[in-house]
Design a protein around this motif. Structure first.
Motif, PDB file in Angstrom:
ATOM      1  N   ASP A   7       6.996  16.276  -0.554  1.00 35.34           N
ATOM      2  CA  ASP A   7       7.169  14.831  -0.423  1.00 35.34           C
ATOM      3  C   ASP A   7       8.648  14.459  -0.321  1.00 35.34           C
ATOM      4  O   ASP A   7       9.019  13.520   0.392  1.00 35.34           O
ATOM      5  CB  ASP A   7       6.504  14.102  -1.586  1.00 35.34           C
ATOM      6  CG  ASP A   7       6.991  14.594  -2.938  1.00 35.34           C
ATOM      7  OD1 ASP A   7       7.376  15.776  -3.049  1.00 35.34           O
ATOM      8  OD2 ASP A   7       6.998  13.804  -3.911  1.00 35.34           O
TER       9      ASP A   7
ATOM     10  N   SER B   8       2.035   7.713  -6.598  1.00 40.13           N
ATOM     11  CA  SER B   8       0.905   8.565  -6.943  1.00 40.13           C
ATOM     12  C   SER B   8       1.358   9.844  -7.651  1.00 40.13           C
ATOM     13  O   SER B   8       2.498  10.290  -7.518  1.00 40.13           O
ATOM     14  CB  SER B   8       0.127   8.925  -5.676  1.00 40.13           C
ATOM     15  OG  SER B   8      -0.872   9.886  -5.942  1.00 40.13           O
TER      16      SER B   8
ATOM     17  N   GLU C 290       2.395   1.829  -3.411  1.00 40.20           N
ATOM     18  CA  GLU C 290       1.391   2.357  -4.341  1.00 40.20           C
ATOM     19  C   GLU C 290       1.201   3.862  -4.138  1.00 40.20           C
ATOM     20  O   GLU C 290       1.070   4.619  -5.105  1.00 40.20           O
ATOM     21  CB  GLU C 290       0.063   1.624  -4.144  1.00 40.20           C
ATOM     22  CG  GLU C 290       0.083   0.176  -4.635  1.00 40.20           C
ATOM     23  CD  GLU C 290      -1.220  -0.543  -4.338  1.00 40.20           C
ATOM     24  OE1 GLU C 290      -2.083   0.051  -3.644  1.00 40.20           O
ATOM     25  OE2 GLU C 290      -1.377  -1.701  -4.780  1.00 40.20           O
ATOM     26  N   ARG C 291       1.241   4.300  -2.872  1.00 43.27           N
ATOM     27  CA  ARG C 291       1.101   5.729  -2.595  1.00 43.27           C
ATOM     28  C   ARG C 291       2.319   6.507  -3.104  1.00 43.27           C
ATOM     29  O   ARG C 291       2.171   7.635  -3.591  1.00 43.27           O
ATOM     30  CB  ARG C 291       0.935   5.962  -1.086  1.00 43.27           C
ATOM     31  CG  ARG C 291      -0.369   5.412  -0.530  1.00 43.27           C
ATOM     32  CD  ARG C 291      -0.465   5.713   0.952  1.00 43.27           C
ATOM     33  NE  ARG C 291      -1.658   5.112   1.546  1.00 43.27           N
ATOM     34  CZ  ARG C 291      -1.975   5.224   2.829  1.00 43.27           C
ATOM     35  NH1 ARG C 291      -1.187   5.889   3.647  1.00 43.27           N
ATOM     36  NH2 ARG C 291      -3.069   4.663   3.294  1.00 43.27           N
TER      37      ARG C 291
ATOM     38  N   HIS D 100      -0.076  12.676  -6.909  1.00 38.68           N
ATOM     39  CA  HIS D 100      -0.384  13.753  -5.978  1.00 38.68           C
ATOM     40  C   HIS D 100       0.664  13.802  -4.858  1.00 38.68           C
ATOM     41  O   HIS D 100       0.918  12.785  -4.197  1.00 38.68           O
ATOM     42  CB  HIS D 100      -1.766  13.557  -5.370  1.00 38.68           C
ATOM     43  CG  HIS D 100      -2.849  13.471  -6.404  1.00 38.68           C
ATOM     44  ND1 HIS D 100      -3.290  14.555  -7.128  1.00 38.68           N
ATOM     45  CD2 HIS D 100      -3.582  12.396  -6.842  1.00 38.68           C
ATOM     46  CE1 HIS D 100      -4.238  14.182  -7.964  1.00 38.68           C
ATOM     47  NE2 HIS D 100      -4.440  12.878  -7.819  1.00 38.68           N
TER      48      HIS D 100
ATOM     49  N   GLY E  77       1.986  10.725   2.270  1.00 37.40           N
ATOM     50  CA  GLY E  77       1.316   9.716   3.080  1.00 37.40           C
ATOM     51  C   GLY E  77       1.997   8.369   2.984  1.00 37.40           C
ATOM     52  O   GLY E  77       2.089   7.627   3.971  1.00 37.40           O
ATOM     53  N   GLY E  78       2.482   8.034   1.785  1.00 41.71           N
ATOM     54  CA  GLY E  78       3.226   6.784   1.613  1.00 41.71           C
ATOM     55  C   GLY E  78       4.500   6.762   2.433  1.00 41.71           C
ATOM     56  O   GLY E  78       4.873   5.740   3.019  1.00 41.71           O
TER      57      GLY E  78
ATOM     58  N   ASN F 104       0.827  -1.213   0.000  1.00 44.05           N
ATOM     59  CA  ASN F 104       0.000   0.000   0.000  1.00 44.05           C
ATOM     60  C   ASN F 104       0.859   1.261   0.000  1.00 44.05           C
ATOM     61  O   ASN F 104       0.563   2.235  -0.696  1.00 44.05           O
ATOM     62  CB  ASN F 104      -0.927   0.006   1.216  1.00 44.05           C
ATOM     63  CG  ASN F 104      -1.978  -1.083   1.154  1.00 44.05           C
ATOM     64  OD1 ASN F 104      -2.331  -1.545   0.061  1.00 44.05           O
ATOM     65  ND2 ASN F 104      -2.487  -1.513   2.299  1.00 44.05           N
ATOM     66  N   ALA F 105       1.948   1.234   0.797  1.00 41.92           N
ATOM     67  CA  ALA F 105       2.836   2.402   0.857  1.00 41.92           C
ATOM     68  C   ALA F 105       3.515   2.648  -0.486  1.00 41.92           C
ATOM     69  O   ALA F 105       3.636   3.792  -0.934  1.00 41.92           O
ATOM     70  CB  ALA F 105       3.885   2.199   1.954  1.00 41.92           C
TER      71      ALA F 105
ATOM     72  N   VAL G 146      -0.354  12.486  -1.393  1.00 45.64           N
ATOM     73  CA  VAL G 146      -0.487  11.024  -1.317  1.00 45.64           C
ATOM     74  C   VAL G 146       0.894  10.386  -1.174  1.00 45.64           C
ATOM     75  O   VAL G 146       1.086   9.442  -0.404  1.00 45.64           O
ATOM     76  CB  VAL G 146      -1.212  10.477  -2.569  1.00 45.64           C
ATOM     77  CG1 VAL G 146      -1.279   8.949  -2.520  1.00 45.64           C
ATOM     78  CG2 VAL G 146      -2.623  11.056  -2.667  1.00 45.64           C
ATOM     79  N   ARG G 147       1.874  10.927  -1.909  1.00 48.50           N
ATOM     80  CA  ARG G 147       3.242  10.421  -1.790  1.00 48.50           C
ATOM     81  C   ARG G 147       3.778  10.643  -0.370  1.00 48.50           C
ATOM     82  O   ARG G 147       4.452   9.766   0.193  1.00 48.50           O
ATOM     83  CB  ARG G 147       4.149  11.098  -2.823  1.00 48.50           C
ATOM     84  CG  ARG G 147       3.795  10.750  -4.262  1.00 48.50           C
ATOM     85  CD  ARG G 147       4.911  11.129  -5.212  1.00 48.50           C
ATOM     86  NE  ARG G 147       5.116  12.577  -5.279  1.00 48.50           N
ATOM     87  CZ  ARG G 147       4.527  13.384  -6.138  1.00 48.50           C
ATOM     88  NH1 ARG G 147       3.655  12.885  -7.019  1.00 48.50           N
ATOM     89  NH2 ARG G 147       4.788  14.684  -6.148  1.00 48.50           N
TER      90      ARG G 147
END
Length: 401
Positions: free
Chosen positions: A159, A105, A101-102, A107, A113-114, A98-99, A110-111
């Motif tokens: 990010d 991203s 995949e972020r 955005h 957040g990963g 999941n990380a 979102v990155r």
């Protein structure tokens, strides 16, 4: 039969004898345990009355049941622990996926957040530190611009900065390439790496102009040709770091640890090195014009042909330093300790050496034109061929014990 053949037979007999002895020992030990645990196998069992034997048998059955129950509980616990490890591994793998995949991203938030998700994985599963460090380095090398790109950003994207902050908190071990963190050739102007762990990091040719590296640990780091102009390196640990050719102009290295660091041909013009520790540092051909080295420790430092014109070395420690052919014209060396230093061929034109300790200093061929040596201690100093024109020696020359 050859000696080699006899040796093989001998070894087999030794093995056979060892196995036999072990079998006897195990048999005796088993017999002792059997007699101690199983009452029916003890001598004199047949002579006991029925009530006593019934009681002993009941106690043995109870103990056997309890032992089997404990064994079953132990096996169940092992099975549960195994399932927990497998489930945990599966959860970590899922969180990793999941990380990642972020991180891919489009955005920025979102990155970011990963990156935070990876940081949380490290907190819950510290054994994943090295893997996550490699992922973050790969992310940075993909997202941060390379040095020399057209129209580079004035500061890292959110990010990228988030990834740098997370990476700075990790303690990864060395990779197969021999470097734990590889940020070489990246444009990281104004990056915040406060208290970062950059031990043995590769920052070759990186642009860290005006970066925040206060308290960073960059022991043995590769900073060759790095741009650290105006960077804040206050109290940073750069022990053994290689800063050859690095741009440290205007950088703040106050109280930094540069013991054994290599600063060959580095640009330290206007840098602040107040209270910095530079024993045994290598500064051949370094540029230190206008540098502030008040109370800096340069014991045994290698500074041949270094440019210290106009530098402030008030109360600096330079015992045993090599300043051969150094340019110290107009430098402020008042109160400096230069005992046993080597200064042949150095330029001390108009230098301020008031109250300096120059005992046993080699000043052969030194240009002391217009230098101020009032109150300096020149006991045992060597002055053959020195240019002493217009030198100020008003007041007594103090001979310190």
């Amino acid at each position: 039969m050859t000696r080699r053949g006899w040796g093989g037979v001998g070894r087999r007999w030794v093995w056979a004898g060892g196995v036999g002895v072990a079998a006897v020992v195990v048999g005796l030990w088993g017999s002792m345990v059997l007699h101690a645990v199983v009452p029916m196998s003890r001598p004199g069992w047949d002579r006991l009355d029925d009530a006593t034997r019934a009681q002993a048998e009941g106690q043995f059955r109870l103990a056997a049941i309890q032992g089997l129950a404990a064994l079953g509980a132990g096996l169940a616990l092992l099975y549960t622990a195994r399932n927990f490890r497998l489930n945990r591994r599966g959860q970590v793998t899922e969180r990793f996926t999941n990380a990642l995949e972020r991180l891919g991203s489009d955005h920025p938030y979102v990155r970011s957040g990963g990156v935070f998700a990876l940081e949380q994985i490290v907190q819950d599963a510290p054994e994943q530190t090295d893997h996550i460090a490699r992922i973050l380095v790969a992310f940075l090398r993909d997202r941060a611009p390379a040095v020399g790109v057209t129209d580079p950003p004035d500061h890292p994207d959110p990010d990228v900065q988030t990834a740098l902050t997370t990476l700075a908190l990790l303690r990864p071990t060395a990779t197969a390439t021999g470097s734990r963190v590889n940020l070489s050739g990246l444009h990281l102007r104004k990056a915040d790496l406060t208290d970062a762990d950059l031990f043995d990091a590769n920052l070759f040719c990186a642009n860290l102009t005006d970066a925040h590296l206060r308290g960073a640990v960059a022991i043995n780091a590769n900073l060759i040709d790095a741009n650290l102009g105006g960077a804040d390196l206050t109290s940073a640990n750069l022990t053994g770091a290689d800063l050859s050719g690095a741009d440290l102009s205007r950088a703040d290295l106050s109280h930094a640890n540069l013991i054994g660091a290599c600063l060959r041909s580095a640009d330290l013009c206007g840098a602040h090195l107040i209270g910095a520790s530079l024993p045994n540092a290598r500064l051949r051909k370094a540029k230190l014009t206008g540098a502030h080295l008040t109370s800096a420790d340069l014991t045994g430092a290698n500074l041949p042909a270094v440019n210290l014109a106009g530098a402030n070395l008030t109360d600096a420690k330079l015992p045993g330093a090599n300043l051969t052919d150094a340019d110290l014209s107009g430098a402020n060396l008042s109160g400096a300790n230069l005992t046993d230093a080597k200064l042949p061929g150095a330029n001390l034109n108009r230098a301020n050496l008031r109250g300096a300790d120059l005992r046993n200093v080699d000043l052969a061929g030194v240009d002391l034109t217009g230098a101020d040596l009032r109150g300096a201690d020149l006991a045992g100093a060597k002055l053959p061929g020195a240019n002493l024109r217009n030198m100020h020696l008003n007041g007594p020359v103090v001979n310190r014990p």
